[in-house]
Design a protein around this motif. Sequence first.
Motif, mmCIF file in Angstrom:
data_model
loop_
_atom_site.group_PDB
_atom_site.id
_atom_site.type_symbol
_atom_site.label_atom_id
_atom_site.label_comp_id
_atom_site.label_asym_id
_atom_site.label_seq_id
_atom_site.Cartn_x
_atom_site.Cartn_y
_atom_site.Cartn_z
ATOM 1 N N TYR A 123 -3.137 -4.017 -7.386
ATOM 2 C CA TYR A 123 -2.266 -2.860 -7.565
ATOM 3 C C TYR A 123 -1.710 -2.891 -8.996
ATOM 4 C CZ TYR A 123 -2.356 -3.397 -2.494
ATOM 5 O OH TYR A 123 -2.759 -3.585 -1.199
ATOM 6 N N GLU A 160 -9.865 -2.854 -3.784
ATOM 7 C CA GLU A 160 -9.819 -3.800 -2.673
ATOM 8 C C GLU A 160 -11.228 -4.279 -2.396
ATOM 9 O OE1 GLU A 160 -7.191 -3.935 1.112
ATOM 10 O OE2 GLU A 160 -8.970 -2.766 1.671
ATOM 11 N N SER A 191 -6.872 -7.581 -2.843
ATOM 12 C CA SER A 191 -6.370 -6.234 -3.137
ATOM 13 C C SER A 191 -5.534 -6.274 -4.402
ATOM 14 C CB SER A 191 -5.518 -5.714 -1.979
ATOM 15 O OG SER A 191 -6.220 -5.749 -0.750
ATOM 16 N N ARG A 203 -2.896 1.456 -6.014
ATOM 17 C CA ARG A 203 -3.966 0.506 -5.720
ATOM 18 C C ARG A 203 -5.099 0.663 -6.730
ATOM 19 N NH1 ARG A 203 -7.383 -0.015 -0.171
ATOM 20 N NH2 ARG A 203 -5.431 -0.810 0.697
ATOM 21 N N ASP A 226 0.826 -1.209 0.000
ATOM 22 C CA ASP A 226 0.000 0.000 0.000
ATOM 23 C C ASP A 226 0.863 1.263 0.000
ATOM 24 O OD1 ASP A 226 -2.565 -1.163 -0.030
ATOM 25 O OD2 ASP A 226 -2.535 -1.469 2.137
#
Length: 219
Positions: free
Chosen positions: A216, A201, A214, A198, A191
Amino acid sequence: MTQAEEMRSLPDKLHRTFFRSMSLLPARGQGLLLRHYFEWFHRTPDPWRHAVDPYEARKYATTLAHVEGDTFDRVLDVGCSEGTFTLLAAESYPQADVLGVDVSERAVHRAASRSKARPSGRTRFAAMDFLNQDPGGRFDLVVCAETLYYVGRDDRLRLASERLRSFLAPGGTLVLVHPWPEARRLHHFVDGDPLLVRRDEQVEHDGGRPYAVSSYRLR
């Protein structure tokens, strides 16, 4: 937390403490111990019941739905165990080169045996300690599920997060899947990585076993 819930959580706490103690070692020593541990743990096939547990099947479907609509040419599954999710990813991206890696030789041997039914031969498995070894090349999609809590303390978790990012091709996607709310700690260094943005999520409360997916993107 009720007394019954506290008792159920006790084995998990002991489990986490055991692996945190391993992370007091240098990274190579930790990797060697993890290899021995997971070789022992895979003395019987599918020790986590990944291939038959409905909860795991739902979690895999949720993970793949998280990146639905994207296209990937190279996919890496870090901590693949016996390849249940890896083979599902290969079915979702039939034109992709898919690599599953795990620290256990036994696990990847069984995974490779299962993958022989895929005619294209674009799915491979390899034994690899991702803290200390590279998979070769860079990947458009890297998935790491139910793995980071084995890494241990924060300094080693930071290293693991940097390693996962280093496996990405420019613009590539990293997907992390871990228990919630523990995922807050496990995903903390990703994060905070300025090279990663990101995407999304999603927290799923599935049968009292919540987890976060999550994703990214590498800048």
